[in-house]
Design a protein around this motif. Sequence first.
Motif, PDB file in Angstrom:
ATOM      1  N   MET A   1     -52.058 -29.883-106.423  1.00  0.00           N
ATOM      2  CA  MET A   1     -51.237 -28.686-106.491  1.00  0.00           C
ATOM      3  C   MET A   1     -51.622 -27.780-105.607  1.00  0.00           C
ATOM      4  SD  MET A   1     -49.000 -29.750-108.409  1.00  0.00           S
ATOM      5  CE  MET A   1     -48.329 -30.730-110.197  1.00  0.00           C
ATOM      6  N   ALA A   2     -52.818 -27.172-105.541  1.00  0.00           N
ATOM      7  CA  ALA A   2     -53.253 -26.188-104.616  1.00  0.00           C
ATOM      8  C   ALA A   2     -52.996 -26.476-103.161  1.00  0.00           C
ATOM      9  CB  ALA A   2     -54.859 -25.936-105.019  1.00  0.00           C
ATOM     10  N   GLY A   3     -53.349 -28.091-102.833  1.00  0.00           N
ATOM     11  CA  GLY A   3     -52.868 -28.465-101.433  1.00  0.00           C
ATOM     12  C   GLY A   3     -51.451 -28.278-101.071  1.00  0.00           C
ATOM     13  N   ALA A   4     -50.345 -28.560-102.305  1.00  0.00           N
ATOM     14  CA  ALA A   4     -49.032 -28.437-102.096  1.00  0.00           C
ATOM     15  C   ALA A   4     -48.782 -27.159-101.774  1.00  0.00           C
ATOM     16  CB  ALA A   4     -48.475 -29.006-103.146  1.00  0.00           C
ATOM     17  N   GLY A   5     -49.172 -26.014-102.657  1.00  0.00           N
ATOM     18  CA  GLY A   5     -48.942 -24.802-102.480  1.00  0.00           C
ATOM     19  C   GLY A   5     -49.199 -24.270-101.311  1.00  0.00           C
ATOM     20  N   GLY A   6     -50.226 -24.707-100.692  1.00  0.00           N
ATOM     21  CA  GLY A   6     -50.725 -23.935 -99.376  1.00  0.00           C
ATOM     22  C   GLY A   6     -49.997 -24.574 -98.307  1.00  0.00           C
ATOM     23  N   LEU A   7     -49.819 -25.900 -98.396  1.00  0.00           N
ATOM     24  CA  LEU A   7     -49.036 -26.684 -97.247  1.00  0.00           C
ATOM     25  C   LEU A   7     -47.698 -26.135 -97.203  1.00  0.00           C
ATOM     26  CD1 LEU A   7     -48.866 -29.003 -95.370  1.00  0.00           C
ATOM     27  CD2 LEU A   7     -48.046 -30.492 -97.152  1.00  0.00           C
ATOM     28  N   VAL A   8     -46.967 -25.879 -98.400  1.00  0.00           N
ATOM     29  CA  VAL A   8     -45.448 -25.393 -98.171  1.00  0.00           C
ATOM     30  C   VAL A   8     -45.513 -24.056 -98.000  1.00  0.00           C
ATOM     31  CG1 VAL A   8     -43.275 -25.283 -99.410  1.00  0.00           C
ATOM     32  CG2 VAL A   8     -44.850 -27.366 -99.719  1.00  0.00           C
ATOM     33  N   ALA A   9     -46.482 -23.304 -98.494  1.00  0.00           N
ATOM     34  CA  ALA A   9     -46.467 -21.854 -98.239  1.00  0.00           C
ATOM     35  C   ALA A   9     -46.654 -21.624 -96.484  1.00  0.00           C
ATOM     36  CB  ALA A   9     -47.547 -21.186 -98.518  1.00  0.00           C
ATOM     37  N   LEU A  10     -47.452 -22.502 -95.770  1.00  0.00           N
ATOM     38  CA  LEU A  10     -47.648 -22.278 -94.376  1.00  0.00           C
ATOM     39  C   LEU A  10     -46.333 -22.732 -93.724  1.00  0.00           C
ATOM     40  CD1 LEU A  10     -49.484 -22.328 -91.851  1.00  0.00           C
ATOM     41  CD2 LEU A  10     -49.678 -24.707 -92.120  1.00  0.00           C
ATOM     42  N   LEU A  11     -45.577 -23.796 -94.127  1.00  0.00           N
ATOM     43  CA  LEU A  11     -44.447 -24.358 -93.338  1.00  0.00           C
ATOM     44  C   LEU A  11     -43.164 -23.535 -93.774  1.00  0.00           C
ATOM     45  CD1 LEU A  11     -44.819 -27.946 -93.965  1.00  0.00           C
ATOM     46  CD2 LEU A  11     -45.540 -26.802 -92.063  1.00  0.00           C
ATOM     47  N   LEU A  12     -43.228 -22.814 -94.751  1.00  0.00           N
ATOM     48  CA  LEU A  12     -41.983 -21.969 -95.257  1.00  0.00           C
ATOM     49  C   LEU A  12     -42.130 -20.596 -95.063  1.00  0.00           C
ATOM     50  CD1 LEU A  12     -40.448 -24.195 -98.063  1.00  0.00           C
ATOM     51  CD2 LEU A  12     -40.296 -24.325 -95.741  1.00  0.00           C
ATOM     52  N   GLY A  13     -43.479 -20.090 -94.691  1.00  0.00           N
ATOM     53  CA  GLY A  13     -43.829 -18.748 -94.647  1.00  0.00           C
ATOM     54  C   GLY A  13     -43.803 -18.039 -95.852  1.00  0.00           C
ATOM     55  N   VAL A  14     -44.160 -18.893 -96.835  1.00  0.00           N
ATOM     56  CA  VAL A  14     -44.222 -18.255 -98.323  1.00  0.00           C
ATOM     57  C   VAL A  14     -45.616 -17.647 -98.567  1.00  0.00           C
ATOM     58  CG1 VAL A  14     -43.705 -18.729-100.830  1.00  0.00           C
ATOM     59  CG2 VAL A  14     -42.530 -19.859 -99.094  1.00  0.00           C
ATOM     60  N   ASP A  15     -45.694 -16.546 -98.657  1.00  0.00           N
ATOM     61  CA  ASP A  15     -47.351 -16.041 -99.074  1.00  0.00           C
ATOM     62  C   ASP A  15     -47.274 -15.363-100.413  1.00  0.00           C
ATOM     63  OD1 ASP A  15     -49.961 -15.682 -98.777  1.00  0.00           O
ATOM     64  OD2 ASP A  15     -49.677 -14.228 -96.824  1.00  0.00           O
ATOM     65  N   GLY A  16     -48.261 -15.422-101.060  1.00  0.00           N
ATOM     66  CA  GLY A  16     -48.374 -14.712-102.150  1.00  0.00           C
ATOM     67  C   GLY A  16     -48.361 -15.796-103.358  1.00  0.00           C
ATOM     68  N   LYS A  17     -48.986 -15.422-104.279  1.00  0.00           N
ATOM     69  CA  LYS A  17     -49.015 -16.668-105.617  1.00  0.00           C
ATOM     70  C   LYS A  17     -47.776 -16.816-106.248  1.00  0.00           C
ATOM     71  CE  LYS A  17     -53.699 -16.536-107.363  1.00  0.00           C
ATOM     72  NZ  LYS A  17     -54.456 -16.787-108.664  1.00  0.00           N
ATOM     73  N   THR A  18     -46.755 -16.116-106.203  1.00  0.00           N
ATOM     74  CA  THR A  18     -45.500 -16.284-106.709  1.00  0.00           C
ATOM     75  C   THR A  18     -44.688 -17.262-105.911  1.00  0.00           C
ATOM     76  OG1 THR A  18     -45.310 -14.018-107.595  1.00  0.00           O
ATOM     77  CG2 THR A  18     -43.096 -15.157-107.351  1.00  0.00           C
TER      78      THR A  18
ATOM     79  N   LEU B   1     -44.837 -31.531 -86.333  1.00  0.00           N
ATOM     80  CA  LEU B   1     -45.458 -30.668 -87.716  1.00  0.00           C
ATOM     81  C   LEU B   1     -44.598 -31.125 -88.842  1.00  0.00           C
ATOM     82  CD1 LEU B   1     -46.801 -28.410 -88.998  1.00  0.00           C
ATOM     83  CD2 LEU B   1     -44.958 -26.755 -88.060  1.00  0.00           C
ATOM     84  N   GLY B   2     -43.431 -31.118 -88.723  1.00  0.00           N
ATOM     85  CA  GLY B   2     -42.621 -31.497 -89.627  1.00  0.00           C
ATOM     86  C   GLY B   2     -42.717 -32.700 -90.331  1.00  0.00           C
ATOM     87  N   LEU B   3     -43.118 -33.952 -89.374  1.00  0.00           N
ATOM     88  CA  LEU B   3     -43.384 -35.095 -89.734  1.00  0.00           C
ATOM     89  C   LEU B   3     -45.049 -35.329 -90.600  1.00  0.00           C
ATOM     90  CD1 LEU B   3     -42.176 -37.036 -86.901  1.00  0.00           C
ATOM     91  CD2 LEU B   3     -41.337 -37.242 -88.728  1.00  0.00           C
ATOM     92  N   ILE B   4     -45.749 -34.631 -89.854  1.00  0.00           N
ATOM     93  CA  ILE B   4     -47.229 -34.807 -90.397  1.00  0.00           C
ATOM     94  C   ILE B   4     -47.302 -34.119 -91.879  1.00  0.00           C
ATOM     95  CG2 ILE B   4     -49.641 -33.952 -90.074  1.00  0.00           C
ATOM     96  CD1 ILE B   4     -48.813 -36.384 -88.344  1.00  0.00           C
ATOM     97  N   SER B   5     -46.424 -33.084 -91.749  1.00  0.00           N
ATOM     98  CA  SER B   5     -46.715 -31.958 -93.007  1.00  0.00           C
ATOM     99  C   SER B   5     -45.715 -32.888 -94.162  1.00  0.00           C
ATOM    100  CB  SER B   5     -45.771 -30.727 -92.772  1.00  0.00           C
ATOM    101  OG  SER B   5     -46.736 -30.137 -91.989  1.00  0.00           O
ATOM    102  N   ALA B   6     -44.559 -33.684 -93.978  1.00  0.00           N
ATOM    103  CA  ALA B   6     -44.018 -34.444 -94.559  1.00  0.00           C
ATOM    104  C   ALA B   6     -44.920 -35.510 -95.224  1.00  0.00           C
ATOM    105  CB  ALA B   6     -42.760 -34.948 -94.345  1.00  0.00           C
ATOM    106  N   ILE B   7     -45.601 -35.986 -94.246  1.00  0.00           N
ATOM    107  CA  ILE B   7     -46.603 -37.104 -94.695  1.00  0.00           C
ATOM    108  C   ILE B   7     -47.581 -36.788 -95.772  1.00  0.00           C
ATOM    109  CG2 ILE B   7     -48.429 -38.607 -93.976  1.00  0.00           C
ATOM    110  CD1 ILE B   7     -46.717 -39.071 -91.530  1.00  0.00           C
ATOM    111  N   ALA B   8     -48.285 -35.536 -95.441  1.00  0.00           N
ATOM    112  CA  ALA B   8     -49.250 -34.796 -96.241  1.00  0.00           C
ATOM    113  C   ALA B   8     -48.416 -34.427 -97.753  1.00  0.00           C
ATOM    114  CB  ALA B   8     -49.675 -33.617 -95.624  1.00  0.00           C
ATOM    115  N   PHE B   9     -47.351 -34.017 -97.471  1.00  0.00           N
ATOM    116  CA  PHE B   9     -46.614 -33.591 -98.942  1.00  0.00           C
ATOM    117  C   PHE B   9     -46.331 -34.911 -99.544  1.00  0.00           C
ATOM    118  CE2 PHE B   9     -42.610 -32.459-101.230  1.00  0.00           C
ATOM    119  CZ  PHE B   9     -43.266 -31.218-101.984  1.00  0.00           C
TER     120      PHE B   9
END
Length: 552
Positions: free
Chosen positions: A154-171, A348-356
């Motif tokens: 879950m922590a990996g998912a949060g960090g990965l998508v936060a990076l790709l979508l520019g989402v920062d902060g715990k919320t 980036l999108g392909l590798i991140s989707a694989i990670a997701f």
Amino acid sequence: MNAAAMDGAVLRAADTPGSPGVNITIFAIFVAVTLGIVFRASRNNKSAADYYAAGRSFTGPQNGIAISGDYLSAASFLGIAGAIAINGYDGFLYSIGFLVAWLVALLLVAELLRNTGRFTMADVLSFRLRQRPIRMAAAISTLVVSFFYLLAQMAGAGGLVALLLGVDGKTGQGIVIAVVGVIMVLYVLIGGMKGTTWVQIVKAVLLVIGAGVMTIWVLSKYGFNLSDLLGAAVEKSAKGEGILSPGLQYGKTDTSKLDFISLSLALVLGTAGLPHVLMRFYTVPSAKEARRSVVWAIWIIGIFYLFTLVIGYGAAALVGPKTIAAAPGKANSAAPLLAFELGGTLFLGLISAIAFATILAVVAGLTITASASFAHDIYANVIKNGEVNPDAEVKVARRAAMVIGVCAIIGGIFAIGQNVAFLVALAFAIAASANLPTILYSLFWKRFNTRGALWSMYGGLISAVVLIIFSPVVSGKPADPVTGKSLSMITDTSIDFHWFPLDNPGLVSIPLAFFLGWIATLTSKESSSREKYAEMEVRSLTGAGAEKAVIH
């Protein structure tokens, strides 16, 4: 532009690499395809054996690929790449530990477990011991190990998508984690083990191909000369040649040296006690196929971990530790940032989707293991004394999956920002402490009895969890020089209740669990059944009667 300004520009550029729209589109395609696979597989789920063990219909090679898909988690791809990029040699020690662990699983556990059990680890442990207390202990251990492993994903998912979508902060990251939780529960509710296995097979193939492409691409930039790549990493790192030598993370102090020994014990011994890995051995029709599946898994996992060495140092050379540390996912962002550096937005999108997809497949495997353990061990065999309709048991497993999903979401929010490889090492320590001693004693020690099993399991489990709670992992680490917040899970530097000095409890909890199992057995007046041990020994070595229900 001066050096400081250049660093600032790089860090800001790294906050949202690529196009969020492209990233979301590729993510949605991957999720849609995998859900389609799950729906298709679910048509053949007609019994409890189909739901828990995929009808034992997978061959050794298929199961080996699925095991590698289950095992190569966010820790393997995101966490280890980040650990190598920042700490160099010491980060690669995770890869070595994770791989060597499979030799323990192959030589001591895989074939014997497949012959002796039916659906869960508790089937083996309760074979010749008192069933109800052993099943309860095994189920509790399975739930705790699965929970800690889920935290990492879950922590990996949060960090990965936060990076790709520019989402920062715990919320923002918390919302991402909630979405991952909902999707993983859908996988389990609809597809059971069969659907989850096919998702893991597809994900493993994609992950190895993606990592292989990144490895070749990185090496091509340095004329396929590994020395040139390492030299570039040294130049980019503020730690210089330190990233090529041991001791950057472990070895500076006596405490860190002990921590390294503790980590190594947990990694090498933990795999053979991981419930979601052990459960995979029941999806094949025979012990021979179980053995073949482990051999396949070792080859695939070994090749992948060689890729992580190049990816990690490639990220250090081409992206730089400063940029990685400043990204929303911190060290977990190293591989995605390297993909962006190599191939731009689409790659980036392909590798991140694989990670997701990696995260989704692993959390689905963990969820079905935990829910199956609750339904099969606690509900069916403890609460109902084995007198339960298989359909009712599967319904309970599905409800348990939803509860586990909610718990994983809440825990994952607290784990945001932690290195996922490190979080998984904690799960390995708990598995090695609570499960492995009891499994080995049950399989190989004739005198072992119920009291010894309970002392070993509960003693190992409680000691590992307590030491983690009162370790620097939870509170008391120094502040991050960039953010000013503590590097512990509790980021407030004023809160410090740790008294155990090591990050990983394995050095204390694993030997303690072996000792408790030994001393409790020797001091108990309870006599073990020689007939049951003889039956278990014959079955574990020959497979005779392995297809029958193991309920005594």
